[in-house]
Design a protein around this motif. Sequence first.
Motif, PDB file in Angstrom:
ATOM      1  N   PRO A 281       0.814  -1.215   0.000  1.00  0.00           N
ATOM      2  CA  PRO A 281       0.000   0.000   0.000  1.00  0.00           C
ATOM      3  C   PRO A 281       0.852   1.271   0.000  1.00  0.00           C
ATOM      4  O   PRO A 281       1.925   1.316   0.625  1.00  0.00           O
ATOM      5  N   TYR A 282       0.387   2.278  -0.707  1.00  0.00           N
ATOM      6  CA  TYR A 282       1.014   3.596  -0.717  1.00  0.00           C
ATOM      7  C   TYR A 282      -0.048   4.638  -0.372  1.00  0.00           C
ATOM      8  O   TYR A 282      -1.240   4.447  -0.636  1.00  0.00           O
TER       9      TYR A 282
ATOM     10  N   THR B 258      -5.875   3.636  -3.507  1.00  0.00           N
ATOM     11  CA  THR B 258      -4.700   4.498  -3.457  1.00  0.00           C
ATOM     12  C   THR B 258      -4.997   5.768  -4.238  1.00  0.00           C
ATOM     13  O   THR B 258      -5.368   5.689  -5.414  1.00  0.00           O
TER      14      THR B 258
END
Length: 235
Positions: free
Chosen positions: A46-47, A75
């Motif tokens: 995840p970002y 995201t």
Amino acid sequence: MSRQVLVIEDDDDIAQLVKLQLAGLSCDVRVINDGRAGLAEALAQPYDLLVLDLMLPGVDGLEICRRLRSEQRYTPILMLTARSTELDRVLGLEMGADDYLTKPFSVLELVARVKALFRLVDVLVNPPADAPKAIEAKDLRIDIEKREVTVRRAPICLTAKEFQLLLHFAQNPGRVYSRSQLLDQVWGYSHSGYEHTVNSHINRLRAKIETDPNEPEYIQTVWGVGYKFRNASRD
């Protein structure tokens, strides 16, 4: 705590400029110059933000957008494009980008857009304590706490910006908003020439929540002024 940002951009000068500016916002930035490798990385972990070039070797930005939006994990995506036609910009938004910048762009505008996206996500993750947990209007239900939308009990998949736009309307039924007001209050910035961004998002929202987008029950056009939310359960 630093935010994790992935930059997928094949122009190394632009990528390093973006990295430098976001480092000033306490972001931990990773740069990838190839579309295929960038997609794999975006799917692997995840970002907090993806800064994505439209034209990339391997896999282009539109395909990366499409693939990411087919996943359950959300995201925020800021798309960068060297193309100046409105069609290219709209295509990026249609594929699920939350915002875009056309090259060449100023670093001040880049920082403003990124800050606006971070504020948007922060509001969605941490709503005010006194905010209602859900809003209902006819067959539409917005679960604010879970950030879920259903129409006739069927789940509707919205991006964070689409959800925030719908919630903004639903929390203010009957109030008419111009495109510039929506840019300021939902996107967090006011720039003339970006009103079509509002149009694209509203068209996408209507396609997802309205039975007939050409005869909308919820998000209505007020000709010559802007848009309003009609609470159908109270009409």
